[in-house]
Design a protein around this motif. Structure first.
Motif, PDB file in Angstrom:
ATOM      1  N   SER A  45       0.830  -1.203   0.000  1.00 45.12           N
ATOM      2  CA  SER A  45       0.000   0.000   0.000  1.00 45.12           C
ATOM      3  C   SER A  45       0.866   1.255   0.000  1.00 45.12           C
ATOM      4  O   SER A  45       0.590   2.214  -0.726  1.00 45.12           O
ATOM      5  CB  SER A  45      -0.913  -0.012   1.229  1.00 45.12           C
ATOM      6  N   ASP A  85      -2.225   6.036   7.905  1.00 47.53           N
ATOM      7  CA  ASP A  85      -3.260   5.017   7.795  1.00 47.53           C
ATOM      8  C   ASP A  85      -3.899   4.750   9.154  1.00 47.53           C
ATOM      9  O   ASP A  85      -3.206   4.677  10.167  1.00 47.53           O
ATOM     10  CB  ASP A  85      -2.670   3.723   7.239  1.00 47.53           C
ATOM     11  N   ASN A  87      -5.146   2.072  10.335  1.00 47.10           N
ATOM     12  CA  ASN A  87      -4.787   0.778  10.906  1.00 47.10           C
ATOM     13  C   ASN A  87      -3.569   0.843  11.820  1.00 47.10           C
ATOM     14  O   ASN A  87      -3.318  -0.075  12.583  1.00 47.10           O
ATOM     15  CB  ASN A  87      -4.539  -0.252   9.807  1.00 47.10           C
ATOM     16  N   SER A 113      -9.731   1.986   5.375  1.00 46.73           N
ATOM     17  CA  SER A 113     -10.572   1.126   4.541  1.00 46.73           C
ATOM     18  C   SER A 113     -12.031   1.250   4.934  1.00 46.73           C
ATOM     19  O   SER A 113     -12.919   1.153   4.096  1.00 46.73           O
ATOM     20  CB  SER A 113     -10.132  -0.330   4.680  1.00 46.73           C
ATOM     21  N   GLU A 114     -12.264   1.452   6.216  1.00 45.74           N
ATOM     22  CA  GLU A 114     -13.622   1.671   6.714  1.00 45.74           C
ATOM     23  C   GLU A 114     -13.540   2.447   8.020  1.00 45.74           C
ATOM     24  O   GLU A 114     -12.574   2.314   8.779  1.00 45.74           O
ATOM     25  CB  GLU A 114     -14.358   0.353   6.926  1.00 45.74           C
ATOM     26  N   LYS A 134     -10.272   4.378   1.560  1.00 42.27           N
ATOM     27  CA  LYS A 134      -9.635   3.583   0.512  1.00 42.27           C
ATOM     28  C   LYS A 134     -10.662   2.643  -0.078  1.00 42.27           C
ATOM     29  O   LYS A 134     -11.525   2.163   0.649  1.00 42.27           O
ATOM     30  CB  LYS A 134      -8.498   2.735   1.095  1.00 42.27           C
ATOM     31  N   PRO A 135     -10.578   2.298  -1.302  1.00 42.51           N
ATOM     32  CA  PRO A 135      -9.705   2.853  -2.333  1.00 42.51           C
ATOM     33  C   PRO A 135     -10.256   4.191  -2.798  1.00 42.51           C
ATOM     34  O   PRO A 135     -11.461   4.434  -2.775  1.00 42.51           O
ATOM     35  CB  PRO A 135      -9.759   1.817  -3.447  1.00 42.51           C
TER      36      PRO A 135
END
Length: 164
Positions: A45, A85, A87, A113-114, A134-135
């Motif tokens: 990524s 990010d 995460n 991502s969420e 993302k994306p």
């Protein structure tokens, strides 16, 4: 015998192949942001994001894979944008950046991502300037960067004028 030359665009394949060409406003935007620090735990990524930034005209992009390395890089060099990010649990990282007088003005864009609405509120309260899911398309990333760098510059100018 003459060799044929193949352009870079025709050789590319995969997800990078459909990215748009650099536009004039990308040059303007990349000139506003001196250097970009990308904080992402996933190497693939991070590599794709670095390529996307380069396609948008950002030549100086540094990728790190954890918050400790990011803070070390931020103390070594001046950055104009941080992309982190979700995460990686960016809240502690954001608190460290916002509590440091030398770093607090750097715009921070969180990718995820969420996200739940609670996470969005928490990120904004902690000091994130914007969030992007993302994306995303290159145009969406460009718009977010324009949005946060413009709002940062306006607030600095307004603040300076009040006290002059």
């Amino acid at each position: 015998m003459r060799q044929s030359r193949t352009s870079y665009r025709t050789v590319r394949s995969g997800p990078v192949a459909n990215w748009p060409e650099q536009q004039p406003r990308d040059n303007w935007l990349s000139a506003k942001v001196s250097a970009t620090l990308l904080v992402d735990g996933k190497r693939t990524s991070a590599r794709l994001m670095c390529e996307l930034f380069r396609r948008l005209g950002f030549g100086d992009v540094t990728a790190v894979h954890n918050a400790e390395d990011a803070l070390a890089k931020l103390r070594e060099k001046k950055y104009g944008l941080i992309l982190a990010d979700w995460n990686l649990e960016p809240l502690q990282f954001l608190k460290a950046v916002r509590s440091d007088d030398k770093l607090r003005r750097i715009p921070v864009l969180i990718t995820a991502s969420e996200l739940t609405s609670e996470q969005v509120v928490l990120a904004r309260r902690t000091g994130a300037d914007a969030l992007i899911l993302k994306p995303f398309l290159a145009s969406a990333l460009r718009s977010k960067i324009e949005e946060i760098t413009s709002s940062r510059n306006v607030s600095r100018i307004g603040f300076a004028r009040r006290w002059e």
